[in-house]
Scaffold this active site. Structure first.
Site, short mmCIF file in Angstrom:
data_model
loop_
_atom_site.label_atom_id
_atom_site.label_comp_id
_atom_site.label_asym_id
_atom_site.label_seq_id
_atom_site.Cartn_x
_atom_site.Cartn_y
_atom_site.Cartn_z
N PRO A 268 0.54 -1.49 0.26
CA PRO A 268 -0.19 -0.12 -0.26
C PRO A 268 0.82 1.46 0.22
O PRO A 268 1.82 0.97 0.79
CB PRO A 268 -1.08 -0.17 1.52
CG PRO A 268 -0.02 -1.01 2.41
CD PRO A 268 0.46 -1.88 1.91
N ARG A 306 -1.92 16.03 -8.87
CA ARG A 306 -3.49 14.91 -8.94
C ARG A 306 -4.61 15.74 -9.50
O ARG A 306 -4.73 15.66 -10.45
CB ARG A 306 -3.96 14.36 -8.06
CG ARG A 306 -2.51 14.09 -7.22
CD ARG A 306 -3.07 13.09 -5.95
NE ARG A 306 -3.60 12.13 -6.89
CZ ARG A 306 -5.06 11.40 -6.72
NH1 ARG A 306 -5.82 12.29 -6.04
NH2 ARG A 306 -5.49 10.20 -6.79
N TYR A 310 -5.45 13.87 -13.27
CA TYR A 310 -6.11 13.38 -13.92
C TYR A 310 -7.14 13.64 -13.65
O TYR A 310 -8.45 13.06 -13.33
CB TYR A 310 -5.83 11.83 -12.99
CG TYR A 310 -4.06 11.94 -12.25
CD1 TYR A 310 -4.00 10.85 -13.10
CD2 TYR A 310 -3.37 11.59 -11.25
CE1 TYR A 310 -2.56 10.08 -13.07
CE2 TYR A 310 -2.78 10.86 -10.86
CZ TYR A 310 -1.50 11.08 -11.73
OH TYR A 310 -0.50 10.56 -11.59
N CYS A 338 0.86 29.25 -14.33
CA CYS A 338 0.45 30.08 -16.08
C CYS A 338 -0.15 29.26 -16.51
O CYS A 338 0.89 29.22 -18.36
CB CYS A 338 1.59 30.97 -17.07
SG CYS A 338 2.07 32.16 -15.73
N GLU A 339 -0.72 28.38 -16.77
CA GLU A 339 -1.66 27.26 -17.33
C GLU A 339 -2.78 26.71 -16.83
O GLU A 339 -3.23 27.00 -15.38
CB GLU A 339 -0.90 25.76 -16.99
CG GLU A 339 0.56 25.55 -16.67
CD GLU A 339 0.75 24.67 -18.47
OE1 GLU A 339 0.12 24.44 -19.10
OE2 GLU A 339 2.06 24.32 -18.51
N TYR A 367 0.93 11.02 -3.45
CA TYR A 367 1.85 11.52 -4.53
C TYR A 367 0.95 12.68 -4.87
O TYR A 367 0.49 13.15 -5.85
CB TYR A 367 -0.07 11.10 -5.48
CG TYR A 367 0.82 9.25 -5.34
CD1 TYR A 367 1.69 8.87 -5.84
CD2 TYR A 367 -0.51 8.29 -4.53
CE1 TYR A 367 2.40 7.17 -5.87
CE2 TYR A 367 -0.42 6.81 -4.35
CZ TYR A 367 1.24 6.62 -5.41
OH TYR A 367 1.46 5.08 -4.93
#
Ligand SMILES: Cc1ncc(COP(=O)(O)O)c(C=O)c1O
Ligand SMILES: N[C@@H](CCCC[NH3+])C(=O)O
Length: 412
Positions: A268, A306, A310, A338-339, A367
């Site tokens: 895990p 994340r 995703y 800047c995205e 993560y």
């Protein structure tokens, strides 16, 4: 909002860095590991924490203290695990593109190594020759079970780059037999994917995997380990009851292990660390473009990618009650990068916050920091945890700063 007994607003005032930071509960890490240990009680087992989920040294040391071993995907992760005091001979080295120098290091430390492909086995044999070791290996089998997760984090179905196919098993068994000076086959492994929310999926895989164990044993190999990988999800949506626990996972495979004399390995990552942290941010301002409302915060995709990568959902809340009369509205919660993919949450109904208000992204222990980048020269944030007394806040990782970046050019 509190982390254990500590008011998060107080931590925001106390920390020296006026920028986003991760805040962990050490007790929650303890509870998460204990849930696995409890579930596995009475069995021969190893919990191999997947270091990739969060590689904070203090967190690794704490998990080691509780009895965890470590699952690794790079030579550097192995070096870090050794530094954290893990017993390397109880660690597992995974990966579809392991390099020779990493394999030699793993061989020298008697790490268990998962074989991912034909060329991987050849290179593992070479590492065994160079290190003068007989390496204990597990075959990573791709069981072709659909984990029902985002395609980017599915790893055990037929389109996946990981693992060996059933049709090639005979070839691998022959090779292992004829290279017995360099490798010894001791187990089988699979890993289906991450964020799995139905334990029946693990059972489907385990049924296939014990079939492999029986078959490989009938070919004269002594199989000791069944490694079912990691992948148990967590309740990111905060829906409460009925989310599967480690006990549900273990119970669903328990009868398959009974009487087979196997050490059960489970790997895990997320379910040990994700719900033990929040990313704490401040509101920079609120704006509308006429069509959409935005809460602009000081955190971004650089600290927590994340949602951008995703479309993952992580719950977002204000740290303190809003000012009287604050209107609720639907906002995209966005960072300063800047995205247009720089968002932490889309279409969230929240009270309109004031400038400077604290706002957290929940379940940020897995993560998140591990995938943080320095894009836009946003240096990676510091980490703190609340000790197990529930009160003391300790820094567990320094913030990066511009000097760290500049040091890469020293003397050039
Ligand atoms: C081989 C392997 N084991 C374990 C893990 C840990 O998975 P999770 O964090 O979903 O438990 C991963 C990551 O998905 C993995 O690739
Ligand atoms: N990085 C992914 C999980 C990948 C797991 C690694 N095999 C996530 O954030 O959900």
């Amino acid at each position: 909002m509190f982390c254990e007994d500590v008011k998060i607003e107080d931590v925001m005032t106390a920390v020296e860095e006026k920028r986003p930071f991760y805040l962990y509960s050490k007790s929650q890490l303890t509870r998460n590991y204990a849930a696995y240990a409890r579930a596995l009680q009475g069995m021969e087992y190893m919990v191999g924490y997947a270091v990739k989920a969060n590689n904070n040294l203090k967190i690794l040391e704490h998990l080691r203290d509780m009895g965890s071993s470590a699952v690794l995907v790079s030579g550097n992760e192995l070096k870090l695990a050794i530094k954290a005091g893990f017993d390397p001979s109880r660690c597992v080295f995974n990966g579809n593109g392991k390099l020779l120098d990493e394999l030699i290091l793993a061989a020298e430390h008697n790490v268990l190594i998962n074989v991912d492909s034909e060329f991987d086995l050849e290179q593992i044999c070479e590492a065994g020759r160079i290190a003068g070791k007989q390496i204990k290996v597990l075959l990573r089998i791709n069981p072709d079970v659909d984990p029902q997760v985002h395609p980017y984090i599915a790893t055990g179905n037929k389109n996946s780059k990981f693992g060996i196919r059933n049709e090639r098993l005979g070839w691998f068994l022959e090779q292992v037999k004829s290279h017995s000076d360099e490798v010894k086959l001791v187990g089988v492994h699979c890993h289906l994917g991450s964020t799995i929310s139905k334990v029946s999926i693990f059972r489907d895989a385990a049924v296939l995997m014990v079939g492999y164990v029986d078959h490989i044993r009938s070919e004269g190999f002594e199989i000791q380990y069944l490694n079912i990988g990691g992948g148990l999800g967590i309740d990111y949506h905060h829906e409460g009851a009925n989310y599967p626990t480690p006990t549900d996972l273990v119970n669903t495979v328990h009868d398959l292990l009974a009487g087979r004399d196997l050490t059960f390995i489970i790997e895990p990552g997320r379910s040990l660390v994700a719900n033990a942290a929040v990313l704490v941010n401040r509101v920079t301002g609120v704006k509308s473009n006429g069509n959409k409302n935005f809460i602009v915060i000081d955190g971004s995709m650089s600290e927590l990618i994340r949602p951008s990568l995703y479309g993952a959902y992580q719950h977002i809340e204000l740290v303190s009650p809003p000012a009287a009369g604050a209107k609720r509205a639907t906002f995209d919660v966005v960072g300063p990068v800047c995205e247009s993919s720089d968002f932490l949450g889309k279409d969230r109904e929240l009270p309109t916050p004031e400038k400077g208000a604290g706002i957290v992204v929940h379940d940020a222990g897995a993560y998140c920091m591990a995938m943080a980048s320095t894009y836009n020269l946003r240096m990676r944030p510091p980490e703190y945890w609340v000790e197990e007394d529930g009160k003391t806040v300790t820094k567990i990782r320094h913030a990066e700063n511009l000097d760290d970046h500049l040091s890469y050019f020293d003397g050039l």
